[in-house]
Design an enzyme around this catalytic site. Structure first.
Site, PDB file in Angstrom:
ATOM      1  N   ASP A  30       0.797  -1.228   0.000  1.00  0.00           N
ATOM      2  CA  ASP A  30       0.000   0.000   0.000  1.00  0.00           C
ATOM      3  C   ASP A  30       0.826   1.273   0.000  1.00  0.00           C
ATOM      4  OD1 ASP A  30       0.999  -0.266   2.544  1.00  0.00           O
ATOM      5  OD2 ASP A  30      -0.898   0.151   3.567  1.00  0.00           O
ATOM      6  N   GLU A  31       2.098   1.197  -0.352  1.00  0.00           N
ATOM      7  CA  GLU A  31       2.904   2.416  -0.401  1.00  0.00           C
ATOM      8  C   GLU A  31       4.011   2.271  -1.431  1.00  0.00           C
ATOM      9  OE1 GLU A  31       5.350   3.359   2.974  1.00  0.00           O
ATOM     10  OE2 GLU A  31       5.396   1.268   3.630  1.00  0.00           O
TER      11      GLU A  31
END
Length: 386
Positions: free
Chosen positions: A103-104
């Site tokens: 998620d990053e």
């Protein structure tokens, strides 16, 4: 040419995906994971965070903090699907994208003004594209160096955009709480506070030799961070060459039973990842970080390659047995590497025959994919949790 690095962080990613797919959850305190009291929270919506619930918290504690919490089963295949969509979007803006986790990611925006305009406008365009194509929001940090971009992405969540211009770096760091610098954990923070260091700028009262004597190799690096120096760039990932999992403990420990339990949990994650990628690994490595941030790694080469959980775990367990623990441990991790197509490891798989073990691993993978990680637990883990 001005260097610009972005850190893109999806907002409460797993929980946001569940709310996206089930709008009836909107506005409710949602926790992903934890279908049994032995489980942990994989992700927490912003509504439930108001009650103090965070990821990696035990389900028991989360229910005490928020009795009205709504727990949903994780769907990792769905999260991976949307993660790939996000990374594809980022790849349309820059050839230099480094996925840091599901998620990053980091993105190098240097020299792209002629295509997308000034870097802050480019960041806004990325946020708009992510929202339009996935239905989700992300927070973006933009700064001249990598670690400041990561800090900036956390300043205005959710759905934020924070820019640290080059001329603001020195003043920003002068008043930045030193604990905000990535890598500064609880024990280091206590030591720094004991020396009167509360803001990053306070570190400059001493030189790099002083910090190396107290923090080892990490000391001079942290001293450089306090000045806004970070030589690391964005490194686009290629084909996976290893698979690893690690955990930092809330409290440092010398309990080898606890360490073995985490090695088993991590070996399950690594084994499942290898099977998902369709590869086998020949080398197992255990990483240990002590309370003073000293770090060691120890590796073992297996007689033949494997993707089986128990083969990985038993190698990791044996490595741990041969390691002295001169002080408490704050982090432990397992990595499998040196991928190959050789026969499955045999000697470490007793008592189950190799083919039966492979079938068992894949059956567990399928059940967890459908019903969540807590649907099936190995007896060794349950015994340790009693």
């Amino acid at each position: 040419m001005q260097t610009w690095i972005m850190h893109i962080d999806m907002d409460a990613f797993f929980a946001s995906v569940e709310i996206l797919d089930n709008p009836e959850l909107a506005g409710l305190p949602v926790a992903v994971g934890g279908q049994s009291d032995r489980g942990v929270v994989s992700a927490a919506s912003y509504e439930i965070r108001k009650y103090g619930v965070r990821s990696a918290m035990s389900v028991v504690k989360a229910r005490k903090l928020c009795p009205q919490a709504v727990f949903v089963r994780p769907r990792f295949r769905r999260y991976s699907e949307i993660s790939r969509m996000v990374m594809n979007i980022l790849g349309r803006f820059s050839p230099l994208v480094e996925q840091a986790s599901i998620d990053e990611a980091y993105l190098d925006a240097t020299g792209l003004e002629h295509l997308f305009g000034p870097a802050p406008g480019m960041a806004r365009s990325i946020k708009e594209a992510v929202r339009a194509e996935t239905g989700l929001t992300c927070s973006v940090g933009l700064a001249p160096v990598r670690f400041l971009a990561k800090i900036a992405s956390d300043l205005d969540k959710p759905d934020g955009l924070s820019v640290i211009e080059p001329e603001r770096v020195r003043e920003f760091l002068r008043t930045l709480p030193v604990g905000k610098i990535p890598g500064v954990g609880g024990r280091t923070l206590d030591m720094l506070r004991g020396l009167g260091v509360r803001e990053a700028g306070d570190m400059l009262r001493f030189g790099p030799e002083f910090w190396e004597a107290r923090l080892g190799k990490w000391g001079p690096i942290l001293w450089e961070r306090a000045q806004g120096i970070d030589p690391r760039g964005v490194e686009p990932g290629g084909e996976a060459k290893s698979s690893g999992a690690e955990n930092t403990f809330e409290e440092d420990t010398l309990d080898r039973d606890v360490l073995r339990r985490w090695l088993l949990i991590q070996s399950e994650r690594v084994g499942a990842d290898l099977r998902r990628m369709g590869v086998r690994a020949r080398t197992v490595t255990v990483k240990i970080k002590y309370a003073d941030f000293r770090q060691i790694t120890r590796s073992r080469t297996l007689p033949s390659s494997t993707d089986q959980t128990l083969a990985i775990y038993r190698a990791a367990r044996d490595i741990l047995a041969g390691v002295d623990l001169p002080m408490r441990v704050r982090l432990i991790g397992v990595t499998a590497s040196h991928f190959g197509d050789g026969p499955t490891q045999l000697s470490l798989l007793e008592p189950a025959p190799p083919r039966r073990q492979s079938a068992l691993d894949r059956a567990v993978d399928q059940v967890r994919e459908k019903f969540g990680r807590d649907a099936v637990r190995r007896g060794d883990v349950l015994e340790m949790e009693k």
